[in-house]
Design a protein around this motif. Structure first.
Motif, PDB file in Angstrom:
ATOM      1  N   ILE A  81       0.697  -0.897   0.391  1.00  0.00           N
ATOM      2  CA  ILE A  81      -0.085  -0.341   0.239  1.00  0.00           C
ATOM      3  C   ILE A  81       0.806   1.645  -0.362  1.00  0.00           C
ATOM      4  CG2 ILE A  81      -1.558   1.206   1.086  1.00  0.00           C
ATOM      5  CD1 ILE A  81      -2.957  -1.501   2.411  1.00  0.00           C
ATOM      6  N   TYR A  82       0.731   2.175  -0.938  1.00  0.00           N
ATOM      7  CA  TYR A  82       1.322   3.256  -1.545  1.00  0.00           C
ATOM      8  C   TYR A  82       0.491   4.414  -1.005  1.00  0.00           C
ATOM      9  CZ  TYR A  82       4.999   6.284  -3.599  1.00  0.00           C
ATOM     10  OH  TYR A  82       5.379   7.491  -3.356  1.00  0.00           O
ATOM     11  N   ALA A  83       0.346   5.400   0.719  1.00  0.00           N
ATOM     12  CA  ALA A  83       0.282   5.933   1.327  1.00  0.00           C
ATOM     13  C   ALA A  83      -0.293   6.900   0.324  1.00  0.00           C
ATOM     14  CB  ALA A  83       0.787   6.703   1.746  1.00  0.00           C
ATOM     15  N   PRO A  84       0.588   7.243  -1.018  1.00  0.00           N
ATOM     16  CA  PRO A  84      -0.472   8.967  -1.810  1.00  0.00           C
ATOM     17  C   PRO A  84      -1.301   8.506  -2.332  1.00  0.00           C
ATOM     18  CG  PRO A  84       2.474   9.179  -1.574  1.00  0.00           C
ATOM     19  CD  PRO A  84       2.393   7.757  -1.516  1.00  0.00           C
ATOM     20  N   ASN A  85      -1.137   6.924  -2.907  1.00  0.00           N
ATOM     21  CA  ASN A  85      -1.967   6.707  -4.077  1.00  0.00           C
ATOM     22  C   ASN A  85      -3.282   5.905  -3.049  1.00  0.00           C
ATOM     23  OD1 ASN A  85      -0.545   6.635  -6.248  1.00  0.00           O
ATOM     24  ND2 ASN A  85       0.028   4.333  -5.796  1.00  0.00           N
ATOM     25  N   LEU A  86      -3.629   5.629  -1.581  1.00  0.00           N
ATOM     26  CA  LEU A  86      -3.995   5.468  -1.110  1.00  0.00           C
ATOM     27  C   LEU A  86      -5.034   7.039   0.025  1.00  0.00           C
ATOM     28  CD1 LEU A  86      -5.886   3.208   0.732  1.00  0.00           C
ATOM     29  CD2 LEU A  86      -4.324   3.900   2.704  1.00  0.00           C
ATOM     30  N   GLN A  87      -3.972   8.160  -0.501  1.00  0.00           N
ATOM     31  CA  GLN A  87      -4.610   9.581  -0.075  1.00  0.00           C
ATOM     32  C   GLN A  87      -5.785  10.250  -1.448  1.00  0.00           C
ATOM     33  OE1 GLN A  87      -2.167  12.560   0.893  1.00  0.00           O
ATOM     34  NE2 GLN A  87      -3.639  13.831   1.210  1.00  0.00           N
ATOM     35  N   ALA A  88      -5.216   9.568  -2.743  1.00  0.00           N
ATOM     36  CA  ALA A  88      -5.971   9.839  -3.506  1.00  0.00           C
ATOM     37  C   ALA A  88      -6.993   9.326  -4.334  1.00  0.00           C
ATOM     38  CB  ALA A  88      -4.591   9.680  -4.880  1.00  0.00           C
ATOM     39  N   ASN A  89      -6.572   7.656  -3.694  1.00  0.00           N
ATOM     40  CA  ASN A  89      -8.369   7.571  -3.801  1.00  0.00           C
ATOM     41  C   ASN A  89      -9.309   8.087  -2.976  1.00  0.00           C
ATOM     42  OD1 ASN A  89      -7.430   5.501  -5.971  1.00  0.00           O
ATOM     43  ND2 ASN A  89      -6.412   3.989  -4.067  1.00  0.00           N
ATOM     44  N   GLY A 146      -7.834   0.585 -13.325  1.00  0.00           N
ATOM     45  CA  GLY A 146      -7.644  -0.636 -12.543  1.00  0.00           C
ATOM     46  C   GLY A 146      -6.263  -0.520 -12.002  1.00  0.00           C
ATOM     47  N   LYS A 147      -5.561   0.436 -12.241  1.00  0.00           N
ATOM     48  CA  LYS A 147      -4.106   0.807 -12.049  1.00  0.00           C
ATOM     49  C   LYS A 147      -4.298   1.596 -10.284  1.00  0.00           C
ATOM     50  CE  LYS A 147      -0.403   3.716 -13.611  1.00  0.00           C
ATOM     51  NZ  LYS A 147       0.151   4.145 -14.129  1.00  0.00           N
ATOM     52  N   TYR A 148      -5.692   2.250 -10.574  1.00  0.00           N
ATOM     53  CA  TYR A 148      -5.994   2.889  -9.205  1.00  0.00           C
ATOM     54  C   TYR A 148      -7.257   2.426  -8.307  1.00  0.00           C
ATOM     55  CZ  TYR A 148      -3.623   6.666 -11.802  1.00  0.00           C
ATOM     56  OH  TYR A 148      -2.340   7.231 -12.609  1.00  0.00           O
ATOM     57  N   PHE A 149      -7.887   1.525  -9.002  1.00  0.00           N
ATOM     58  CA  PHE A 149      -9.078   1.070  -8.085  1.00  0.00           C
ATOM     59  C   PHE A 149      -8.204  -0.899  -8.174  1.00  0.00           C
ATOM     60  CE2 PHE A 149     -10.722   4.887  -9.249  1.00  0.00           C
ATOM     61  CZ  PHE A 149     -11.250   5.653  -7.892  1.00  0.00           C
ATOM     62  N   GLN A 150      -9.517  -1.755  -7.791  1.00  0.00           N
ATOM     63  CA  GLN A 150      -8.887  -2.641  -7.409  1.00  0.00           C
ATOM     64  C   GLN A 150      -9.618  -3.129  -8.049  1.00  0.00           C
ATOM     65  OE1 GLN A 150      -8.781  -4.602  -3.611  1.00  0.00           O
ATOM     66  NE2 GLN A 150      -7.879  -6.367  -4.332  1.00  0.00           N
ATOM     67  N   GLY A 151     -11.375  -3.010  -7.654  1.00  0.00           N
ATOM     68  CA  GLY A 151     -12.443  -3.086  -8.485  1.00  0.00           C
ATOM     69  C   GLY A 151     -12.280  -2.922 -10.386  1.00  0.00           C
ATOM     70  N   GLY A 152     -11.180  -1.531 -11.048  1.00  0.00           N
ATOM     71  CA  GLY A 152     -11.572  -1.188 -11.968  1.00  0.00           C
ATOM     72  C   GLY A 152     -12.553  -0.435 -12.188  1.00  0.00           C
ATOM     73  N   VAL A 153     -13.083  -0.468 -13.127  1.00  0.00           N
ATOM     74  CA  VAL A 153     -14.303   0.253 -13.929  1.00  0.00           C
ATOM     75  C   VAL A 153     -16.102   0.181 -13.032  1.00  0.00           C
ATOM     76  CG1 VAL A 153     -15.657   0.819 -15.369  1.00  0.00           C
ATOM     77  CG2 VAL A 153     -13.256   0.274 -15.780  1.00  0.00           C
TER      78      VAL A 153
END
Length: 110
Positions: free
Chosen positions: A13-21, A74-81
């Motif tokens: 888990i990368y913290a900046p990506n988690l914050q963006a999501n 798919g790169k940003y969310f585990q479930g994709g679209v």
């Protein structure tokens, strides 16, 4: 007790990506609030109000897909679209709450 697989998954888990999501989910929340306010002010009832919610959710998902995810959810969310387009139970309840609030405020004496 955690297994090595759980520890390895937690390290990915990368913290900046988690914050963006998290900010993307708040964008979906605010879209549901504004759609509920619009439906209430316009006096929409029953299916027309929910059609506005579906349209607002689809528009928000499309904008997030094009702008924030750059066409690759798919790169940003585990479930994709599906994860991007899913309004979520909280957002649906928020829409109904704001919809009834504004409908009651604007159309109280109709």
């Amino acid at each position: 007790m955690t297994t090595p697989a759980e520890v390895l998954a937690a390290q990915r888990i990368y913290a900046p990506n988690l914050q963006a999501n998290t900010s993307l989910s708040s964008t979906k929340f605010f879209a549901a609030c504004f759609a509920g306010a619009a439906a209430g002010i316009l006096g929409l009832a029953n299916g027309a109000g929910f059609a506005l919610f579906v349209a607002a959710t689809a528009l928000t998902a499309g904008v997030l897909h094009a702008v924030n995810c750059k066409g690759r959810p798919g790169k940003y969310f585990q479930g994709g679209v599906w994860e991007l387009a899913n309004p979520g139970q909280d957002n649906a309840f928020t829409f109904v709450l704001v919809w009834t609030l504004f409908y009651g405020i604007v159309h109280v004496y109709d």
